[in-house]
Design a protein around this motif. Structure first.
Motif, PDB file in Angstrom:
ATOM      1  N   LYS A 161     -14.863  12.426 -56.887  1.00  9.98           N
ATOM      2  CA  LYS A 161     -13.520  11.849 -56.886  1.00  9.98           C
ATOM      3  C   LYS A 161     -12.776  12.362 -55.675  1.00  9.98           C
ATOM      4  O   LYS A 161     -13.140  13.375 -55.081  1.00  9.98           O
ATOM      5  CB  LYS A 161     -12.755  12.226 -58.151  1.00  9.98           C
ATOM      6  CG  LYS A 161     -12.484  13.714 -58.297  1.00  9.98           C
ATOM      7  CD  LYS A 161     -11.748  14.014 -59.565  1.00  9.98           C
ATOM      8  CE  LYS A 161     -11.489  15.520 -59.682  1.00  9.98           C
ATOM      9  NZ  LYS A 161     -10.777  15.815 -60.924  1.00  9.98           N
ATOM     10  N   GLU A 187     -21.639   7.603 -57.894  1.00 15.97           N
ATOM     11  CA  GLU A 187     -20.306   7.020 -58.089  1.00 15.97           C
ATOM     12  C   GLU A 187     -19.239   8.022 -57.686  1.00 15.97           C
ATOM     13  O   GLU A 187     -19.266   9.174 -58.109  1.00 15.97           O
ATOM     14  CB  GLU A 187     -20.107   6.627 -59.557  1.00 15.97           C
ATOM     15  CG  GLU A 187     -18.757   6.009 -59.811  1.00 15.97           C
ATOM     16  CD  GLU A 187     -18.539   5.632 -61.266  1.00 15.97           C
ATOM     17  OE1 GLU A 187     -17.425   5.182 -61.570  1.00 15.97           O
ATOM     18  OE2 GLU A 187     -19.456   5.789 -62.079  1.00 15.97           O
ATOM     19  N   GLY A 197     -15.476   8.189 -58.283  1.00 17.86           N
ATOM     20  CA  GLY A 197     -14.466   7.519 -59.086  1.00 17.86           C
ATOM     21  C   GLY A 197     -13.052   7.904 -58.683  1.00 17.86           C
ATOM     22  O   GLY A 197     -12.824   8.626 -57.716  1.00 17.86           O
ATOM     23  N   SER A 206     -12.927   7.289 -52.974  1.00 20.95           N
ATOM     24  CA  SER A 206     -13.247   6.235 -53.938  1.00 20.95           C
ATOM     25  C   SER A 206     -12.751   4.902 -53.387  1.00 20.95           C
ATOM     26  O   SER A 206     -11.877   4.855 -52.512  1.00 20.95           O
ATOM     27  CB  SER A 206     -12.573   6.521 -55.281  1.00 20.95           C
ATOM     28  OG  SER A 206     -11.166   6.387 -55.154  1.00 20.95           O
TER      29      SER A 206
END
Length: 181
Positions: free
Chosen positions: A89, A36, A38, A151
């Motif tokens: 990120k 992920e 983010g 992201s």
């Protein structure tokens, strides 16, 4: 902190981007899986000269500065994008303008990193088409492009600032989705 040798691996169709570290004994150890990317206030703006005659890019850079994003810029796409994967990120941009042409080659610079970022849960926007770098047809080995990695939220913001909309990531409102109500 000190020098270290790492490599990242992403495989199409298999979620995640995997980081391996070379140990002193010569063996590679799997140290991290990123699934992920983010939201976070980290930005790496490439080709800042384009802000002189690309007002949309100038507005986007002003947004990053006004919102107090942390600048992470080495002058190289690979280390800046690697930082996004490691930190999970951020956003990397490299935009063109009438006076600054595209430098990054899609075949062996942009597309491979797009695969890594997208497998890590992020997104890319390429060629001014509001589409993934993985969906842009490669017509020649020296084909160059502008690009954004990061992201999903940051790539959406990039497309909205630069092109006025982000159709891939837009959420239709309830009335548009159900016009009979």
């Amino acid at each position: 902190y000190g020098p270290r040798t790492v490599f990242c691996l992403a495989v199409a169709g298999c979620p995640g981007c995997h980081e391996f570290l070379l140990m002193d004994d010569g063996k590679w150890v799997h140290v991290k899986e990123t699934t992920e990317i983010g939201e976070g206030k980290l930005f790496a703006p490439g080709n800042l000269r384009a802000t002189f005659d690309n007002p949309a890019y100038e507005r986007l850079i002003s947004h990053y500065l006004g919102e107090k994003y942390t600048l992470r810029y080495t002058g190289g796409m690979v280390p800046d994008v690697f930082q996004i994967i490691v930190k999970e990120k951020g956003v990397f941009t490299n935009v063109t303008s009438p006076s600054t042409k595209a430098k990054l080659r899609i075949l062996f610079e942009v597309a491979p990193l797009a695969l890594m970022v997208e497998q890590a849960g992020g997104a890319s926007s390429c060629d001014g088409l509001c589409k993934s770098a993985l969906d842009v047809p490669i017509l020649g080995y020296d084909q160059r492009t502008q690009v954004c990695f990061g992201s999903i939220g940051e790539v959406t913001r990039f497309e909205e600032y630069l092109y006025g909309n982000s159709p891939r990531f837009s959420v239709p409102n309830e009335l548009e989705a159900n016009p009979r109500q």
